[in-house]
Write a protein that holds these residues in place. Sequence first.
Motif, PDB file in Angstrom:
ATOM      1  N   HIS A   1       7.517  -8.564   1.609  1.00  0.00           N
ATOM      2  CA  HIS A   1       6.807  -9.379   2.611  1.00  0.00           C
ATOM      3  C   HIS A   1       5.743 -10.288   1.993  1.00  0.00           C
ATOM      4  O   HIS A   1       4.968 -10.913   2.707  1.00  0.00           O
ATOM      5  CB  HIS A   1       6.240  -8.520   3.750  1.00  0.00           C
ATOM      6  CG  HIS A   1       5.128  -7.574   3.384  1.00  0.00           C
ATOM      7  ND1 HIS A   1       4.718  -6.586   4.258  1.00  0.00           N
ATOM      8  CD2 HIS A   1       4.351  -7.435   2.281  1.00  0.00           C
ATOM      9  CE1 HIS A   1       3.713  -5.912   3.696  1.00  0.00           C
ATOM     10  NE2 HIS A   1       3.482  -6.399   2.512  1.00  0.00           N
TER      11      HIS A   1
ATOM     12  N   ASP B   1       1.759  -2.925 -10.842  1.00  0.00           N
ATOM     13  CA  ASP B   1       1.685  -3.417  -9.477  1.00  0.00           C
ATOM     14  C   ASP B   1       2.135  -4.876  -9.463  1.00  0.00           C
ATOM     15  O   ASP B   1       1.356  -5.783  -9.759  1.00  0.00           O
ATOM     16  CB  ASP B   1       0.260  -3.285  -8.931  1.00  0.00           C
ATOM     17  CG  ASP B   1       0.191  -3.798  -7.499  1.00  0.00           C
ATOM     18  OD1 ASP B   1       1.278  -3.996  -6.900  1.00  0.00           O
ATOM     19  OD2 ASP B   1      -0.917  -4.016  -6.990  1.00  0.00           O
TER      20      ASP B   1
ATOM     21  N   THR C   1       0.828  -1.202   0.000  1.00  0.00           N
ATOM     22  CA  THR C   1       0.000   0.000   0.000  1.00  0.00           C
ATOM     23  C   THR C   1       0.865   1.256   0.000  1.00  0.00           C
ATOM     24  O   THR C   1       0.613   2.200  -0.764  1.00  0.00           O
ATOM     25  CB  THR C   1      -0.952  -0.020   1.212  1.00  0.00           C
ATOM     26  OG1 THR C   1      -1.777  -1.185   1.107  1.00  0.00           O
ATOM     27  CG2 THR C   1      -1.817   1.226   1.259  1.00  0.00           C
TER      28      THR C   1
HETATM   29  C1  LIG Z   1      -1.541  -7.097  -6.117  1.00  0.00           C
HETATM   30  C2  LIG Z   1      -1.460  -6.442  -4.771  1.00  0.00           C
HETATM   31  N1  LIG Z   1      -1.155  -5.137  -4.702  1.00  0.00           N
HETATM   32  C3  LIG Z   1      -1.068  -4.492  -3.529  1.00  0.00           C
HETATM   33  C4  LIG Z   1      -1.307  -5.133  -2.336  1.00  0.00           C
HETATM   34  C5  LIG Z   1      -1.256  -4.362  -1.038  1.00  0.00           C
HETATM   35  O1  LIG Z   1      -0.202  -4.808  -0.251  1.00  0.00           O
HETATM   36  P1  LIG Z   1      -0.124  -4.559   1.317  1.00  0.00           P
HETATM   37  O2  LIG Z   1      -1.245  -5.328   1.941  1.00  0.00           O
HETATM   38  O3  LIG Z   1       1.228  -5.075   1.645  1.00  0.00           O
HETATM   39  O4  LIG Z   1      -0.250  -3.110   1.589  1.00  0.00           O
HETATM   40  C6  LIG Z   1      -1.634  -6.494  -2.368  1.00  0.00           C
HETATM   41  C7  LIG Z   1      -1.918  -7.229  -1.141  1.00  0.00           C
HETATM   42  O5  LIG Z   1      -2.362  -8.355  -1.143  1.00  0.00           O
HETATM   43  C8  LIG Z   1      -1.717  -7.161  -3.611  1.00  0.00           C
HETATM   44  O6  LIG Z   1      -2.036  -8.462  -3.702  1.00  0.00           O
END
Ligand SMILES: Cc1ncc(COP(=O)(O)O)c(C=O)c1O
Length: 438
Positions: A238, A202, A97
Amino acid sequence: MKMPATGLTRQELDEIMSVQRERDVDFKNGRLWTLVYYAGEDVEKLLADTFRDFLYTNGLGPSVFRSLRKFESEVVAMTVDLLGAPDGCGNMTTGGTESILMAVRSAREWAADKRGITEPEMVLPVTAHPAFDKAADYLGVKVVPVPIRDDLRADLDAAKAAITDNTVLIVGSAPNYPYGTIDSIPELAALAEERGILCHVDACLGGFFLPFMRKLGEPVPPFDFSVPGVTSISADLHKYGYSVRGTSTISYRDRDLRRYQLFSQTEWSGGLYGSPTMTGSRAGAAIAASWALLNFLGEDGYKELTKATMDTTRKLQAGINEIPGLKVRGEPDMSVMAFGSDEYDAYAIVDPMTERGWEMERLQKPANLHLVVTQTHAAVADEFLADLRESAALAAAMKPGESGSAAVYGSLNALPDRGKVRDVVLNFIDSMTQLEEE
Ligand SMILES: Cc1ncc(COP(=O)(O)O)c(C=O)c1O
């Protein structure tokens, strides 16, 4: 509740905390299919040891914590190399995020500076992670949603039509979380290039997985900086990087663009202030542990974990497709998938699976179930498939509304008043910091 007047002993604390730990899901033995990416005891021990050694260090001060300067810059260098831009740059963040927030901020600032855009918009496939909606909400960027095609990848015609003179960023996922499919990144990036705007990929899920699949000789569609027009990529340490929770990366093709991410306040009475990402203080331990892990596993270690995960993924996919009425949706590009049924309510599978000790995750629009496969699932794949077959047979025999939880989730998904659904979600989150009844 008040803090205890006198501190508890270590023994008292250990007793309370071990009771609490018992309440948590057994993720090390594969009962959970999201949230945790566990790579085994060796990795766990390395992370715990290195985390402890750097427990108090602060990534806000790389000039005094010189070790962290080395670690972060090397983690970023290794990451951009894996992602096809050895001359790229970036930063570590606390998670996907935050990485996404940084990419959106950079795009907004870049477009304001270079293009004079004051009402920025972002072209966003509906399968992209809600972190983009959060970034849009926090940063005052309008989301222009793009539907997906039958192959569960962003609709390119719709993406093209969604671009306006205010568009600053086009987003693609590699892969998206719901279906595990990779959007057509070369086409999305070409659209961005044509219009002289930015394209973020992403790869929070795929960033530390797809490069190793490729090195194993598996087919991987182009998704990284080797694709012209891709300007930034988020990749989570992570997740399939297997590092401690609270670690991700945001990478840029060039330093000029990353400049727009950085923040400084030059007039503060506390002195000159500058910070690369959203947080101020940064857990140096997370940076150090990630550096240690990349060096500990090396390419071979990641390849091994990737292979074990893909072998299990294929076994699960084949097994699910053999269960009457069940289907894996689309053609997932790596180890994340949705499955459901066109004949009965897939949500009705959840209760019998819960009774059999599995934590299942529900998707919506339409109702599917979800698996994020890791090496922890290799040992339980047969048991899972046997339980799934039994649970699916029970679901198929149920009348509509017979499964309590399926009815609740089904009606929430179908409720036309999405404001009400929002209230349900916010009430739930709100309640999560209310004290529990003992
Ligand atoms: C494709 C994708 N983008 C972004 C995120 C967001 O990651 P985070 O929960 O580490 O903030 C996730 C989380 O599952 C994800 O699967």
